[in-house]
Design a protein around this motif. Structure first.
Motif, mmCIF file in Angstrom:
data_model
loop_
_atom_site.group_PDB
_atom_site.id
_atom_site.type_symbol
_atom_site.label_atom_id
_atom_site.label_comp_id
_atom_site.label_asym_id
_atom_site.label_seq_id
_atom_site.Cartn_x
_atom_site.Cartn_y
_atom_site.Cartn_z
ATOM 1 N N SER A 50 -20.265 51.600 -4.458
ATOM 2 C CA SER A 50 -19.622 52.786 -4.131
ATOM 3 C C SER A 50 -17.824 51.941 -3.841
ATOM 4 N N TRP A 51 -16.400 52.896 -4.481
ATOM 5 C CA TRP A 51 -15.643 52.076 -4.029
ATOM 6 C C TRP A 51 -15.248 52.090 -1.824
ATOM 7 N N LEU A 52 -15.530 51.157 -1.427
ATOM 8 C CA LEU A 52 -15.007 51.339 0.082
ATOM 9 C C LEU A 52 -13.629 50.820 0.834
ATOM 10 N N TYR A 53 -14.066 51.414 1.808
ATOM 11 C CA TYR A 53 -12.205 50.650 2.417
ATOM 12 C C TYR A 53 -12.056 49.581 2.476
ATOM 13 N N VAL A 54 -11.372 49.184 2.387
ATOM 14 C CA VAL A 54 -11.071 47.504 3.403
ATOM 15 C C VAL A 54 -9.648 47.953 4.687
ATOM 16 N N GLY A 55 -9.021 48.768 4.040
ATOM 17 C CA GLY A 55 -7.706 48.931 5.309
ATOM 18 C C GLY A 55 -6.409 49.013 3.572
ATOM 19 N N HIS A 56 -5.009 49.228 4.706
ATOM 20 C CA HIS A 56 -4.528 49.785 4.180
ATOM 21 C C HIS A 56 -2.614 48.881 3.733
ATOM 22 N N GLU A 57 -1.815 49.233 2.731
ATOM 23 C CA GLU A 57 -1.066 47.690 3.021
ATOM 24 C C GLU A 57 -0.457 47.779 3.524
ATOM 25 N N SER A 58 0.289 48.656 4.480
ATOM 26 C CA SER A 58 1.048 48.376 5.658
ATOM 27 C C SER A 58 0.401 47.655 6.661
ATOM 28 N N GLU A 59 -0.801 46.997 6.944
ATOM 29 C CA GLU A 59 -1.321 46.587 7.850
ATOM 30 C C GLU A 59 -0.844 45.299 7.749
ATOM 31 N N LEU A 60 -0.430 44.730 6.812
ATOM 32 C CA LEU A 60 0.230 43.164 5.864
ATOM 33 C C LEU A 60 1.431 43.324 5.557
ATOM 34 N N PRO A 61 2.615 43.254 7.110
ATOM 35 C CA PRO A 61 3.926 44.030 6.250
ATOM 36 C C PRO A 61 4.428 42.422 5.519
ATOM 37 N N LYS A 62 4.220 41.304 6.407
ATOM 38 C CA LYS A 62 4.816 40.121 5.574
ATOM 39 C C LYS A 62 3.917 39.111 4.937
ATOM 40 N N THR A 63 4.315 38.429 4.191
ATOM 41 C CA THR A 63 3.495 37.103 3.296
ATOM 42 C C THR A 63 3.034 36.769 4.102
ATOM 43 N N GLY A 64 1.919 36.320 4.428
ATOM 44 C CA GLY A 64 0.521 35.661 5.104
ATOM 45 C C GLY A 64 -0.192 36.278 6.614
ATOM 46 N N ASP A 65 0.388 37.271 6.161
ATOM 47 C CA ASP A 65 0.148 38.278 7.492
ATOM 48 C C ASP A 65 -1.391 38.758 6.390
ATOM 49 N N TYR A 66 -2.662 38.411 7.547
ATOM 50 C CA TYR A 66 -4.278 38.752 6.690
ATOM 51 C C TYR A 66 -4.790 39.190 8.752
#
Ligand code: FES
Ligand code: FE
Length: 428
Positions: A50-66
């Motif tokens: 199944s397709w499973l939710y990982v997260g929302h793009e807004s949780e990584l606002p800056k490059t390098g955020d993890y």
């Protein structure tokens, strides 16, 4: 040591759900909520495909955020790479397997494994190999990049992965449920997850909490404390005569729609929101009408929805937006992770009211979530008598499947939609 039993045969599994519309009942064998071999079968037949939710793009606002995440028992790194793209990697070193990322969150152009210091760029390449000469001339670094799940796609900022390379694309998988994700995503020009995760666990089967998250008639008996508080503090009460809807959205997805008594930060002002927020919220409401037309504007602002994206993503778009994953770790143990999604740039006073509503109702220590935990755990305890009392009933409103009458939130078409897809996958 846990004994891994062979998966149940199709005939055995077929008996887990008895779907008898013509005879007026739908019931689930409680063994499906208790047996470890069923859990093992679910991992293989549901979570591996199944397709499973990982997260929302807004949780990584800056490059390098993890962020580190666990999805279908796999450790993942959710990372905005230096090229700006959002990546999902399996959080395991290509050398000997150590977890590359061992903290919940951070920012880095690359990560170095703590064991022997193999180092990877945020774009996945193996960039650092201590004493590289020791590997000889034939060692090909390009074969040792970080691996990703077979499929990673995003819909309106919601990032999903799938471990089955042959699965349909995400938009096809979401089908009619995409329209409900749109209603959430369209609440403002930009939505963002508020930093921070609620994580809690319960001694109950994961499917009980999926059912609970879509259950339209436990509110008054189970959450009485909350509704008493709401009436006293805000003068709002739940009117049992209000119009509601429940829908089977296909392939296991389902939704219930209610017009609840509480304020919605987007964009249903109620006195409890405070006079200071009234103008802003009413202006948001007008903006929705202007952008989407009165009918859709009303749908976005005035209706609450509890949405299930099969198998384990719940979006409760009510007095705030809760994004919740329900992850089984065994047949009798479930981890719940949840976040709140908010309008980007909203005034501090609205944000604070939103967060207050979120934690008051659905926080792990709020006035509702502990009740739901307790109910699910109580069911699990009751299943100890499953030899004598074998079946759980999920028949409410089943007669409407014959007559074609519309379903309301207090029916159970939404839970039957989930279980029917469960049955198709686990028994196939
Ligand atoms: Fe990662 Fe050895 S396990 S460098
Ligand atoms: Fe509840």
């Amino acid at each position: 040591m846990t004994q891994i039993l062979p998966p149940p045969t199709a005939t055995e599994t077929a008996e887990y759900v008895q779907d008898r519309v013509d005879e007026g009942y739908f019931r689930v064998n409680r063994a499906a909520l208790v047996d470890e071999q069923v859990y093992e079968a679910e991992l293989r037949s549901i979570f591996d495909h199944s397709w499973l939710y990982v997260g929302h793009e807004s949780e990584l606002p800056k490059t390098g955020d993890y962020l580190s995440r666990t999805v279908a028992n796999r450790p993942l790194i959710f990372w905005r790479a230096t090229d700006g793209t959002v990546r999902v990697y399996l959080n395991t070193c290509r050398h000997r397997g150590a977890m590359l990322c061992r903290v919940p969150t951070g920012n880095a152009r690359g990560l170095s494994c703590f064991y022997h210091a193999w180092t990877y760029a945020s774009t996945g390449e193996l960039t650092g190999l201590p004493d590289a000469g020791g590997y000889g001339p034939d060692f090909d670094r390009s074969r040792f990049s970080l691996r990703s799940p077979a499929r990673v796609e995003s819909y309106r900022g919601f990032v999903f992965c799938c471990f089955d390379g042959d699965a349909p694309d995400l938009a096809t998988y979401l089908g009619r449920a995409a329209d409900y994700l749109d209603l959430v995503a369209d609440q403002s020009p930009e939505m963002e997850i508020v930093t921070g995760t609620h994580e809690y666990a319960m001694d109950a089967n994961w499917k009980l909490f999926v059912e609970n998250s879509l259950d339209g008639y436990h509110l008054l008996p189970l959450h009485r404390t909350y509704f008493d508080y709401l009436k006293e503090a805000e003068g709002s009460y739940m009117d049992p005569r209000q119009e509601t809807r429940a829908e089977d959205l296909g392939t296991g997805h389902a939704v219930i729609t209610v017009e609840g008594p509480w304020a919605r930060p987007v964009a249903r002002w109620r006195p409890a929101m405070g006079e200071e927020n009234r103008e802003y919220i009413e202006q948001q409401r007008r903006a929705l009408d202007e952008k989407f037309g009165a009918e859709r504007g009303r749908r976005i602002a005035e209706t609450d929805r509890n949405l299930l994206i099969f198998p384990n993503l719940i979006i409760n778009d009510i007095m705030g937006v809760v994004v919740r994953t329900i992850t089984p770790v065994s047949a009798g143990r479930t981890v719940v992770s949840q976040w709140t999604l908010a309008t980007k740039g909203e005034p501090e006073s609205v944000r604070s009211r939103r967060l207050d509503s979120f934690v008051t109702f659905q926080g792990p220590g709020g006035l509702a979530s502990p009740d739901d935990n307790e109910a699910c755990e109580s069911c699990q305890l009751g299943f100890a008598a499953r030899e004598e009392v074998r079946w759980s009933d999920i028949s409410r409103g089943i007669h409407k499947e014959r007559t074609g009458e519309p379903f309301v939130a207090s029916d159970e078409i939404q839970q039957r939609a989930f279980w029917r897809q469960w049955q198709r996958l686990v028994a196939s």
